[in-house]
Design a protein around this motif. Structure first.
Motif, mmCIF file in Angstrom:
data_model
loop_
_atom_site.group_PDB
_atom_site.id
_atom_site.type_symbol
_atom_site.label_atom_id
_atom_site.label_comp_id
_atom_site.label_asym_id
_atom_site.label_seq_id
_atom_site.Cartn_x
_atom_site.Cartn_y
_atom_site.Cartn_z
ATOM 1 N N PRO A 1 0.816 -1.231 0.000
ATOM 2 C CA PRO A 1 0.000 0.000 0.000
ATOM 3 C C PRO A 1 0.839 1.266 0.000
ATOM 4 C CG PRO A 1 -0.849 -1.585 1.598
ATOM 5 C CD PRO A 1 0.456 -2.132 1.105
ATOM 6 N N ALA A 2 2.040 1.185 0.559
ATOM 7 C CA ALA A 2 2.912 2.364 0.610
ATOM 8 C C ALA A 2 3.334 2.831 -0.781
ATOM 9 C CB ALA A 2 4.151 2.054 1.450
ATOM 10 N N MET A 3 3.198 1.941 -1.779
ATOM 11 C CA MET A 3 3.664 2.279 -3.125
ATOM 12 C C MET A 3 2.587 2.912 -4.000
ATOM 13 S SD MET A 3 6.848 1.697 -3.406
ATOM 14 C CE MET A 3 7.140 1.569 -5.168
ATOM 15 N N ASN A 4 1.389 3.102 -3.475
ATOM 16 C CA ASN A 4 0.321 3.721 -4.264
ATOM 17 C C ASN A 4 0.745 5.115 -4.723
ATOM 18 O OD1 ASN A 4 -1.295 1.483 -3.881
ATOM 19 N ND2 ASN A 4 -2.408 2.357 -2.153
ATOM 20 N N ASN A 5 0.663 5.333 -6.031
ATOM 21 C CA ASN A 5 0.951 6.645 -6.636
ATOM 22 C C ASN A 5 2.391 7.107 -6.422
ATOM 23 O OD1 ASN A 5 0.049 8.850 -8.212
ATOM 24 N ND2 ASN A 5 -0.181 10.128 -6.381
ATOM 25 N N GLN A 6 3.318 6.149 -6.182
ATOM 26 C CA GLN A 6 4.711 6.531 -5.971
ATOM 27 C C GLN A 6 5.460 6.552 -7.304
ATOM 28 O OE1 GLN A 6 6.165 7.652 -3.344
ATOM 29 N NE2 GLN A 6 4.480 7.306 -1.893
ATOM 30 N N PRO A 7 6.213 7.599 -7.589
ATOM 31 C CA PRO A 7 6.939 7.672 -8.867
ATOM 32 C C PRO A 7 7.955 6.553 -9.053
ATOM 33 C CG PRO A 7 7.678 9.402 -7.357
ATOM 34 C CD PRO A 7 6.451 8.791 -6.758
ATOM 35 N N THR A 8 8.503 6.045 -7.947
ATOM 36 C CA THR A 8 9.556 5.025 -8.045
ATOM 37 C C THR A 8 9.006 3.624 -8.314
ATOM 38 O OG1 THR A 8 9.525 4.982 -5.628
ATOM 39 C CG2 THR A 8 11.250 6.274 -6.684
ATOM 40 N N ARG A 9 7.698 3.492 -8.520
ATOM 41 C CA ARG A 9 7.157 2.215 -9.005
ATOM 42 C C ARG A 9 7.788 1.854 -10.354
ATOM 43 N NH1 ARG A 9 1.965 0.506 -7.038
ATOM 44 N NH2 ARG A 9 1.600 -0.458 -9.067
ATOM 45 N N GLU B 1 10.694 9.188 -21.125
ATOM 46 C CA GLU B 1 10.308 7.826 -21.533
ATOM 47 C C GLU B 1 9.309 7.227 -20.548
ATOM 48 O OE1 GLU B 1 13.549 5.156 -22.263
ATOM 49 O OE2 GLU B 1 14.725 6.679 -23.340
ATOM 50 N N ALA B 2 9.435 7.585 -19.279
ATOM 51 C CA ALA B 2 8.536 7.067 -18.246
ATOM 52 C C ALA B 2 7.184 7.773 -18.253
ATOM 53 C CB ALA B 2 9.186 7.205 -16.875
ATOM 54 N N GLY B 3 7.061 8.815 -19.086
ATOM 55 C CA GLY B 3 5.800 9.545 -19.167
ATOM 56 C C GLY B 3 5.737 10.779 -18.292
ATOM 57 N N TYR B 4 6.919 11.256 -17.837
ATOM 58 C CA TYR B 4 6.971 12.435 -16.968
ATOM 59 C C TYR B 4 7.968 13.447 -17.529
ATOM 60 C CZ TYR B 4 4.967 9.024 -13.696
ATOM 61 O OH TYR B 4 4.194 8.055 -13.095
ATOM 62 N N THR C 1 10.559 15.651 -0.923
ATOM 63 C CA THR C 1 10.428 16.084 0.464
ATOM 64 C C THR C 1 11.343 15.211 1.310
ATOM 65 O OG1 THR C 1 8.576 14.600 0.911
ATOM 66 C CG2 THR C 1 8.034 16.816 0.147
ATOM 67 N N ILE C 2 11.848 15.773 2.382
ATOM 68 C CA ILE C 2 12.768 15.047 3.267
ATOM 69 C C ILE C 2 12.124 14.906 4.633
ATOM 70 C CG2 ILE C 2 15.014 15.109 4.414
ATOM 71 C CD1 ILE C 2 16.041 16.708 2.005
ATOM 72 N N GLU C 3 12.124 13.678 5.148
ATOM 73 C CA GLU C 3 11.575 13.421 6.480
ATOM 74 C C GLU C 3 12.682 12.877 7.371
ATOM 75 O OE1 GLU C 3 8.268 10.572 8.699
ATOM 76 O OE2 GLU C 3 8.021 11.031 6.559
ATOM 77 N N VAL C 4 13.043 13.651 8.393
ATOM 78 C CA VAL C 4 14.075 13.209 9.340
ATOM 79 C C VAL C 4 13.419 12.281 10.352
ATOM 80 C CG1 VAL C 4 15.786 13.948 11.025
ATOM 81 C CG2 VAL C 4 15.312 15.370 9.017
ATOM 82 N N GLY D 1 3.734 15.743 -13.619
ATOM 83 C CA GLY D 1 2.864 14.642 -13.216
ATOM 84 C C GLY D 1 3.431 13.767 -12.132
ATOM 85 N N LEU D 2 4.696 13.998 -11.755
ATOM 86 C CA LEU D 2 5.320 13.180 -10.709
ATOM 87 C C LEU D 2 4.844 13.617 -9.322
ATOM 88 C CD1 LEU D 2 9.097 12.742 -11.656
ATOM 89 C CD2 LEU D 2 7.428 10.919 -11.343
ATOM 90 N N ALA D 3 4.404 12.654 -8.519
ATOM 91 C CA ALA D 3 4.127 12.947 -7.105
ATOM 92 C C ALA D 3 5.460 13.146 -6.387
ATOM 93 C CB ALA D 3 3.347 11.793 -6.483
ATOM 94 N N PRO D 4 5.505 13.947 -5.342
ATOM 95 C CA PRO D 4 6.770 14.162 -4.623
ATOM 96 C C PRO D 4 7.327 12.852 -4.058
ATOM 97 C CG PRO D 4 5.129 15.792 -3.973
ATOM 98 C CD PRO D 4 4.409 14.765 -4.792
#
Length: 546
Positions: free
Chosen positions: A313-321, A383-386, A422-425, A391-394
């Motif tokens: 579920p963590a991968m929903n809408n993730q660009p790195t898919r 090539e990836a469509g971005y 975005t960076i999360e410490v 269109g890339l989510a952060p």
């Protein structure tokens, strides 16, 4: 100009502290004893029992007190220690080790007349069975649990002959026996003390336990009956004693080195690196009369990891898919700048895969890594469509606070090619939890060799393994097949296959290798012979003090 003035003031401040606290040379002493002063900057030593030697502090101390069957030299070549030689069966599942006949345990009240008895094969059987005994709860049990036969894996054929049986062939097995977990100890002492053996160690190594004031000081004395000699026939070790302190503050540790109160530092406080080192990683001239710099390869790959399990579920809408996005991210990063400006030259840009420089199987001429090429990154995004990142989510990168500077730089590089970040410490223990539970989509981490074979880096990508080691959940049947095939190949063929495996992984980019690490040791100018290997295991047998 401003940077020079700041460093000048820092240097004056350090020298002032030295003047206030005392001379920056070794204090005079009427004693002729050679005592090596070592600080363990972790601030704490959990145990001196090799079965629990899971961090560098415990590894260094147990390495001084215990011997293993085999050990690695400064170039990672495996060599006999407590054994004279070994053979492996044609099918790769049985090892016969021939033990030395002149090795004695340290003197101990539990031996007859307090005199250390001879070490025999049954001691090895006991030591190894103790590691895999669930009651011991050794963090090193995986060494054997994954590989040795279920019934009678360790058998003493006689006092100097040991047989180890494996479930299936595993070529790196002898290298694993060089790990500190595999130190050999006497049954009667270990069983007498039980859990308290942690503070009553007894081994066969060059130094003997003397006193431990936990959190303050540990003293080891020379084992005058140690079995090993140098190339001229002089008995080892040269030192009379090692005195260990536990100062947790790296800045204070550095000041004590300047004062001559300690003789060795592993790494330096980040606030001092620009003061001490040039951008190319050399020692500045003003410190050459204080200490010398020992810089060498460290089998550690610093990296960003990407979760590749698209069912999470963590991968929903993730660009790195999309692996094309992950490849674009790899091309967007200038690793040389990271090494130069954030590491002061203390690293090697990781442009040749996940296997680090210095490890057999590493290929410095390979073309399967990623150089800095932002134009290629933009092409892959299109090539990836971005196109231009549209269109890339952060992308959220999880990072511990002590690595934020490098991740901020990475974020800037990615944003330059259109990838929002975005960076999360996050606290280290929470980060490790999320990595293990497939909740970390992108994370900054490191992978340090457990033993000197590249399999320890490639197991990171085996789909049959949990996390750890497979934090990215990378899964590829061809990779898994090659992994199985490599386990019983001779060295050269195995290393060639390792490179193919590394190349395959890099083509899917589940990781972004940032840099291959470098050891940094600062050593007092009156000290010689502190040896270390690319796993940062220090050996003080040949250490001497002028």
């Amino acid at each position: 100009m401003g940077e020079t003035n700041i460093h000048g003031r820092l240097l004056i401040g350090l020298l002032f502290v030295c003047v206030i606290m005392g001379s920056c040379n070794h204090p005079s002493s009427s004693s002729s004893k050679k005592v090596f002063h070592l600080n363990l900057s972790g601030g704490y030593l959990e145990s001196i029992d090799p079965a629990y030697a899971k961090d560098i502090s415990m590894i260094w101390v147990t390495h001084a007190i215990y011997n293993t069957l085999v050990e690695t030299d400064e170039n990672l070549h495996l060599k006999p220690s407590l054994v004279t030689r070994w053979e492996v069966s044609p099918d790769g599942t049985a090892y016969i080790f021939h033990l030395r006949n002149d090795v004695y345990f340290h003197n101990n009240p539990l031996f007859k007349e307090g005199i250390g008895r001879k070490m025999i094969a049954q001691d090895v059987v006991y030591s190894f069975n103790r590691i895999i005994d669930p009651k011991t709860a050794s963090p090193g049990a995986w060494i054997f649990n994954e590989h040795v036969a279920e019934k009678s894996p360790f058998v003493a054929l006689d006092d100097t002959t040991l047989q180890i049986s494996l479930r299936k062939p595993f070529q790196p097995f002898p290298e694993m026996l060089s790990m500190a977990y595999c130190g050999i100890l006497p049954k009667e002492v270990a069983e007498y003390w039980g859990k308290d053996f942690r503070s009553h160690p007894c081994g066969t190594g060059p130094f003997m336990f003397s006193r431990w004031d936990e959190g303050n000081m540990l003293t080891l004395h020379k084992n005058s009956h140690y079995w090993e000699k140098d190339s001229t026939g002089v008995g080892l070790p040269y030192l009379d004693a090692i005195q260990v302190s536990f100062i947790d503050n790296k800045a204070t540790e550095f000041l004590l080195l300047l004062q001559g109160k300690i003789d060795f530092i592993n790494g330096i406080d980040g606030s001092f690196k620009d003061l001490i080192l040039s951008k190319s990683g050399t020692l500045k001239k003003e410190f050459e009369n204080k200490f010398h710099l020992d810089k060498r390869t460290y089998l550690n790959t610093e990296y960003l990891g990407f979760l590749t399990d698209t069912s999470s579920p963590a991968m929903n809408n993730q660009p790195t898919r999309n692996f094309l996005v992950r490849r674009a991210i790899n091309y967007a990063i200038n690793r040389q700048k990271i090494v130069t400006y954030f590491k002061n030259g203390m690293g090697i840009p990781a442009t040749h895969g996940f296997i680090p420089a210095g490890m057999p199987g590493y290929d410095s001429s390979s073309s399967y890594g990623y150089d800095y090429n932002p134009a290629k990154a933009s092409q892959l995004l299109a090539e990836a469509g971005y196109p231009d990142g549209k269109g890339l989510a952060p992308l959220t990168i999880l990072v511990q606070d002590n690595y934020v500077d490098i991740v901020n730089f990475v974020a800037g590089e990615l944003q330059d090619v259109g990838i929002p970040v975005t960076i999360e410490v996050i606290q280290p223990n929470i980060l490790k939890q999320q990595m293990s539970r497939s909740q970390a989509v992108c994370f900054r981490a490191q992978w340090i060799a457990d033993y000197p074979d590249a399999e320890t880096f490639l197991a990171f990508f085996n789909s049959r393994f949990p996390a750890p080691p497979n934090y990215t959940r990378f899964s590829n049947p061809v990779f898994d097949h090659w992994y199985d095939e490599s386990l019983n190949l001779p060295d050269t063929l195995r290393w060639n296959l390792y490179r193919k495996m590394d190349s395959l992984v890099m083509s899917y980019a589940p990781v972004l290798p940032l840099y291959y690490d470098v050891q940094l040791h600062l050593i007092g100018n009156n000290v010689t012979g502190v040896q270390s290997n690319p796993m940062n295991v220090i050996d003080m047998k040949r250490t001497d003090i002028k």
